[in-house]
Design a protein around this motif. Structure first.
Motif, PDB file in Angstrom:
ATOM      1  N   LYS A  65       0.832  -1.200   0.000  1.00  0.00           N
ATOM      2  CA  LYS A  65       0.000   0.000   0.000  1.00  0.00           C
ATOM      3  C   LYS A  65       0.871   1.255   0.000  1.00  0.00           C
ATOM      4  O   LYS A  65       1.912   1.298   0.673  1.00  0.00           O
ATOM      5  CB  LYS A  65      -0.931   0.010   1.208  1.00  0.00           C
ATOM      6  CG  LYS A  65      -2.074  -0.990   1.082  1.00  0.00           C
ATOM      7  CD  LYS A  65      -3.078  -0.831   2.206  1.00  0.00           C
ATOM      8  CE  LYS A  65      -4.263  -1.773   2.000  1.00  0.00           C
ATOM      9  NZ  LYS A  65      -5.261  -1.646   3.095  1.00  0.00           N
ATOM     10  N   THR A  66       0.437   2.259  -0.755  1.00  0.00           N
ATOM     11  CA  THR A  66       1.208   3.510  -0.851  1.00  0.00           C
ATOM     12  C   THR A  66       1.254   4.239   0.480  1.00  0.00           C
ATOM     13  O   THR A  66       2.302   4.726   0.908  1.00  0.00           O
ATOM     14  CB  THR A  66       0.592   4.433  -1.919  1.00  0.00           C
ATOM     15  OG1 THR A  66       0.505   3.718  -3.151  1.00  0.00           O
ATOM     16  CG2 THR A  66       1.443   5.676  -2.107  1.00  0.00           C
ATOM     17  N   GLU A  67       0.105   4.303   1.149  1.00  0.00           N
ATOM     18  CA  GLU A  67       0.033   4.965   2.452  1.00  0.00           C
ATOM     19  C   GLU A  67      -0.075   3.913   3.544  1.00  0.00           C
ATOM     20  O   GLU A  67      -0.976   3.079   3.520  1.00  0.00           O
ATOM     21  CB  GLU A  67      -1.164   5.918   2.503  1.00  0.00           C
ATOM     22  CG  GLU A  67      -1.018   7.118   1.581  1.00  0.00           C
ATOM     23  CD  GLU A  67      -2.123   8.135   1.796  1.00  0.00           C
ATOM     24  OE1 GLU A  67      -2.855   8.027   2.806  1.00  0.00           O
ATOM     25  OE2 GLU A  67      -2.258   9.040   0.959  1.00  0.00           O
ATOM     26  N   GLN A  68       0.863   3.984   4.482  1.00  0.00           N
ATOM     27  CA  GLN A  68       0.894   3.004   5.566  1.00  0.00           C
ATOM     28  C   GLN A  68       0.298   3.611   6.843  1.00  0.00           C
ATOM     29  O   GLN A  68       0.437   4.798   7.103  1.00  0.00           O
ATOM     30  CB  GLN A  68       2.343   2.566   5.841  1.00  0.00           C
ATOM     31  CG  GLN A  68       2.984   1.791   4.714  1.00  0.00           C
ATOM     32  CD  GLN A  68       2.459   0.366   4.617  1.00  0.00           C
ATOM     33  OE1 GLN A  68       1.899  -0.178   5.564  1.00  0.00           O
ATOM     34  NE2 GLN A  68       2.642  -0.252   3.455  1.00  0.00           N
ATOM     35  N   LYS A  69      -0.363   2.756   7.633  1.00  0.00           N
ATOM     36  CA  LYS A  69      -0.884   3.194   8.920  1.00  0.00           C
ATOM     37  C   LYS A  69       0.282   3.514   9.859  1.00  0.00           C
ATOM     38  O   LYS A  69       1.402   3.041   9.666  1.00  0.00           O
ATOM     39  CB  LYS A  69      -1.750   2.095   9.541  1.00  0.00           C
ATOM     40  CG  LYS A  69      -2.982   1.740   8.724  1.00  0.00           C
ATOM     41  CD  LYS A  69      -3.725   0.576   9.369  1.00  0.00           C
ATOM     42  CE  LYS A  69      -4.926   0.159   8.533  1.00  0.00           C
ATOM     43  NZ  LYS A  69      -5.616  -1.022   9.114  1.00  0.00           N
TER      44      LYS A  69
END
Length: 362
Positions: A65-69
């Motif tokens: 995923k491009t944006e990680q939590k």
């Protein structure tokens, strides 16, 4: 002295298990590829000790995923810091306060507490307790102005005196024994970890950094040739006891035997678990290789032990092959049921090696 005898008898058994593990790892089919996945599992377990809820499966499923939590960033930072530490140790740099500050800078990038002086020792008081309130503190570490002095002593114990001198241990009461800087590395790393957590040099990230140093010191002391000795999984299972026994090593009447005994037990369970895991990984790899047709399939298949969730772009980059070749190879492996791909995915297809994932998600 009975306590000393008990520790050293236990140490002999565990040391033998670690030696077997290192020998197996040196001759493993998946030696270098497995390190990355082991490091990811360790990163998850170590951050879970700090209270995060992320799981190994979460990390594998969301890795592209491009944006990680936020919690995922902490796990990836941990793995990156571990990799940098491994590189430094392999290149002959010992564990020092300078390296610790460098690793802390990596560990805290974009994570919780990231504004807490990344790579810098704290300049204000800190405390350890169940809440963020000072009055609930169960332990108050050394003053900020004393951190460097304490770490200088800690570093001397870690790497020994540069000119062969001995650390001053003072008067030893009758019937007691001392684990000096020449003691067995497994006992020594348990002491180093407890001391580092007691000094608590940073505002945040001390626990994670202290656990990274366990793996790195086992490499530096040549107990293992690779950073594969990760005890966070076993420590996380008994998190409350882990914190309690660490706290017992502090104060005017420290109970070191309790902590060392606990650490050796955790280390022993982890050594046996890693020995079994490595045997199973080699069996899976050898059986999978027999189904591969040609060098490219074999290389890409073994790569999935490093990246159990892999894409064609990733395989092409790391195997240095054309993306079309990578995609064709991964599809061939999926047809042979060595990998799984979701038929509904049309773009950015992910290929999972569930045989490998099954070894870690237990």
């Amino acid at each position: 002295m009975e306590q000393a005898a008990e520790l050293f008898m236990k140490l002999a058994v565990i040391s033998s298990a670690i030696s077997r593990l290192d020998e197996k790892f040196r001759h493993s089919v998946v030696r270098s590829d497995l390190i990355n996945t082991l490091a990811l599992k360790e990163s998850v377990q170590s951050t879970r000790i700090e209270g995060t809820q992320v799981t190994f499966t979460d990390m594998v499923n969301d890795i592209h995923k491009t944006e990680q939590k936020q919690e995922h960033i902490e796990v990836l930072n941990y793995r990156n810091a571990l990799a940098i530490g491994q590189e430094r140790i392999n290149n002959g740099y010992p564990l020092t306060t300078r390296l610790i500050m460098e690793l802390h800078h990596v560990l805290m990038e974009g994570a919780r507490g990231a504004n807490s002086n990344r790579g810098e020792f704290r300049k204000v008081p800190n405390w350890i307790g169940p809440t963020k309130r000072f009055e609930d503190a169960v332990y108050i570490p050394v003053d900020a102005g004393e951190i460097e002095d304490y770490l200088m002593n800690w570093e001397t114990y870690l790497n020994k005196h540069p000119y062969g001198g001995k650390l001053d241990v003072g008067h030893l009461p009758k019937g007691e024994f001392i684990l000096d800087e020449n003691t067995h590395p497994l006992l020594k790393v348990a002491i180093l970890h407890a001391q580092f957590e007691s000094i608590h040099p940073f505002l945040d990230g001390n626990g994670r950094l202290g656990r990274i140093m366990i793996a790195l010191y086992m490499m530096q002391s040549e107990q293992l040739s690779s950073p594969i000795f990760f005890v966070s999984e076993e420590l996380e299972k008994q998190r409350a006891k882990y914190y309690h026994l660490l706290n017992e090593t502090r104060g005017s009447n420290p109970k070191w035997h309790n902590w060392l005994n606990f650490f050796l037990d955790a280390a022993g369970r982890m050594a046996e678990k890693l020995n079994v895991l490595l045997d199973q990984a080699d069996q899976i790899a050898k059986a999978g290789k027999e189904k591969c047709d040609g060098y490219t399939e074999e290389i890409v298949y073994l790569m999935t032990f490093r990246y159990p969730n892999i894409t064609a772009v990733q395989a092409a980059e790391h195997a240095r092959i054309a993306p079309s070749t990578a995609r064709r190879t991964l599809n061939a492996l999926a047809e042979k049921e060595l990998l799984f791909k979701d038929p509904s995915q049309k773009r950015n297809v992910e290929y999972f090696n569930y045989d490998v994932l099954g070894l870690f998600d237990r």
